[in-house]
Design a protein around this motif. Structure first.
Motif, PDB file in Angstrom:
ATOM      1  N   ASP A 138       0.824  -1.214   0.000  1.00 55.19           N
ATOM      2  CA  ASP A 138       0.000   0.000   0.000  1.00 55.19           C
ATOM      3  C   ASP A 138       0.860   1.268   0.000  1.00 55.19           C
ATOM      4  O   ASP A 138       0.530   2.250  -0.674  1.00 55.19           O
ATOM      5  CB  ASP A 138      -0.927   0.008   1.217  1.00 55.19           C
ATOM      6  N   SER A 139       1.938   1.251   0.754  1.00 55.08           N
ATOM      7  CA  SER A 139       2.808   2.432   0.807  1.00 55.08           C
ATOM      8  C   SER A 139       3.793   2.484  -0.348  1.00 55.08           C
ATOM      9  O   SER A 139       4.340   3.555  -0.654  1.00 55.08           O
ATOM     10  CB  SER A 139       3.586   2.438   2.134  1.00 55.08           C
ATOM     11  N   PHE A 140       4.014   1.341  -0.996  1.00 56.44           N
ATOM     12  CA  PHE A 140       5.017   1.270  -2.062  1.00 56.44           C
ATOM     13  C   PHE A 140       4.440   1.603  -3.433  1.00 56.44           C
ATOM     14  O   PHE A 140       5.152   2.153  -4.289  1.00 56.44           O
ATOM     15  CB  PHE A 140       5.641  -0.131  -2.082  1.00 56.44           C
ATOM     16  N   SER A 198       4.844   6.798  -9.438  1.00 56.05           N
ATOM     17  CA  SER A 198       5.637   8.004  -9.697  1.00 56.05           C
ATOM     18  C   SER A 198       6.829   7.701 -10.596  1.00 56.05           C
ATOM     19  O   SER A 198       7.123   8.459 -11.547  1.00 56.05           O
ATOM     20  CB  SER A 198       6.110   8.612  -8.367  1.00 56.05           C
ATOM     21  N   THR A 199       7.517   6.598 -10.344  1.00 57.52           N
ATOM     22  CA  THR A 199       8.665   6.214 -11.174  1.00 57.52           C
ATOM     23  C   THR A 199       8.230   5.840 -12.584  1.00 57.52           C
ATOM     24  O   THR A 199       8.917   6.168 -13.560  1.00 57.52           O
ATOM     25  CB  THR A 199       9.420   5.038 -10.525  1.00 57.52           C
ATOM     26  N   ILE A 258      10.607   5.189  -6.612  1.00 62.29           N
ATOM     27  CA  ILE A 258      11.347   4.035  -6.099  1.00 62.29           C
ATOM     28  C   ILE A 258      12.705   4.455  -5.552  1.00 62.29           C
ATOM     29  O   ILE A 258      13.190   3.898  -4.569  1.00 62.29           O
ATOM     30  CB  ILE A 258      11.503   2.979  -7.211  1.00 62.29           C
ATOM     31  N   GLY A 259      13.350   5.440  -6.204  1.00 60.97           N
ATOM     32  CA  GLY A 259      14.633   5.934  -5.712  1.00 60.97           C
ATOM     33  C   GLY A 259      14.524   6.520  -4.320  1.00 60.97           C
ATOM     34  O   GLY A 259      15.401   6.309  -3.466  1.00 60.97           O
ATOM     35  N   VAL A 260      13.445   7.262  -4.059  1.00 54.75           N
ATOM     36  CA  VAL A 260      13.215   7.826  -2.723  1.00 54.75           C
ATOM     37  C   VAL A 260      12.968   6.715  -1.716  1.00 54.75           C
ATOM     38  O   VAL A 260      13.494   6.730  -0.600  1.00 54.75           O
ATOM     39  CB  VAL A 260      12.016   8.800  -2.760  1.00 54.75           C
ATOM     40  N   TYR A 261      12.166   5.730  -2.115  1.00 54.45           N
ATOM     41  CA  TYR A 261      11.863   4.587  -1.241  1.00 54.45           C
ATOM     42  C   TYR A 261      13.139   3.823  -0.885  1.00 54.45           C
ATOM     43  O   TYR A 261      13.333   3.433   0.275  1.00 54.45           O
ATOM     44  CB  TYR A 261      10.868   3.678  -1.952  1.00 54.45           C
TER      45      TYR A 261
END
Length: 253
Positions: free
Chosen positions: A51-53, A59-60, A203-206
């Motif tokens: 859910d958070s991913f 966005s990516t 994904i980079g931020v994650y």
């Protein structure tokens, strides 16, 4: 048919064996989760954090597709200019090669200084990663046009524009799609790199947040998603190639 089916399963079998060996190695040597999580732990974390991913993945995807589109159009335009205008290829082709010798991770901070933390520097990074394979592949494809067809069209009174659109461009499509498939896989990598340098989501931020908190399982979840996205992009372009090249070849014949 049987041999084709067996060959199709070979990569899957290799991947399954690799995951099994990985899982068993973690259990035998009792490796800590923060150092190297097991495939099952990574899978469980992917399910728990879905859910958070998902917003980061979306966005990516949006960023990588936008950069891929811009880079593809830029690569085709550069290839077209170098092919059509006499002397341009000899003058500018070495500069294209030199542009790829500049590490993106070094160039990215400069782009942020020049253009800020908005969307523009991120699109520039992805475009720089994507345009070169398309330009090189397109130029190689233009050269693969049979000389006898070109001579025949010239004898029939064809103009340069007709030569390009009727002969050179259709024959270069396989090479163009080869460059597109390479650029499609690079676009995801370029998007992730651009997100490392300043973004609110992706994904980079994650991955950055996960690595700073020693959540190695989340880092591996991000890596696997990047790999899956790259394969999906590759498969979509391969499907478009199969349909387009077949249609073009029929049109040429």
């Amino acid at each position: 048919m049987k041999s084709r089916n067996i060959k199709g399963w070979q990569p899957i079998i290799v991947i399954l064996l690799f995951l099994i060996i990985w899982q068993l190695s973690i259990k035998i040597w009792k490796v800590e989760v923060w150092l190297l999580p097991s495939p099952l732990a990574i899978f469980k974390e992917g399910i728990n954090s879905i859910d958070s991913f998902i917003p980061h993945v979306i966005s990516t995807i949006q960023l990588s597709l936008s950069g891929l589109l811009i880079g593809s159009l830029l690569g085709l335009l550069i290839a077209l200019i170098l092919h059509i205008i006499p002397g341009f290829k000899e003058a500018f082709y070495p500069l294209l090669i030199l542009s790829q010798n500049i590490p993106i991770i070094v160039l990215a901070p400069l782009l942020i200084i020049w253009f800020g933390f908005g969307l523009l520097p991120k699109l520039i990074i992805i475009s720089l990663v994507c345009f070169f394979p398309i330009t090189v592949s397109s130029l190689d494809g233009f050269r693969q046009t049979p000389n006898e067809l070109v001579n025949y069209m010239k004898m029939a009174g064809a103009t340069k524009s007709q030569l390009f659109w009727k002969i050179e461009f259709p024959y270069s499509l396989p090479s163009i799609f080869s460059g597109l498939k390479i650029s499609a896989t690079y676009s995801v990598m370029g998007a992730v790199i651009s997100e490392w340098l300043g973004a609110k989501s992706g994904i980079g931020v994650y991955m950055t947040l996960a690595s700073s908190s020693f959540r190695t399982d989340r880092v591996f979840v991000s890596i696997f998603v990047i790999m899956v996205l790259s394969m999906i992009y590759f498969a979509i372009i391969a499907l478009i190639e199969r349909l387009t090249v077949k249609w073009k070849s029929k049109g040429v014949n």
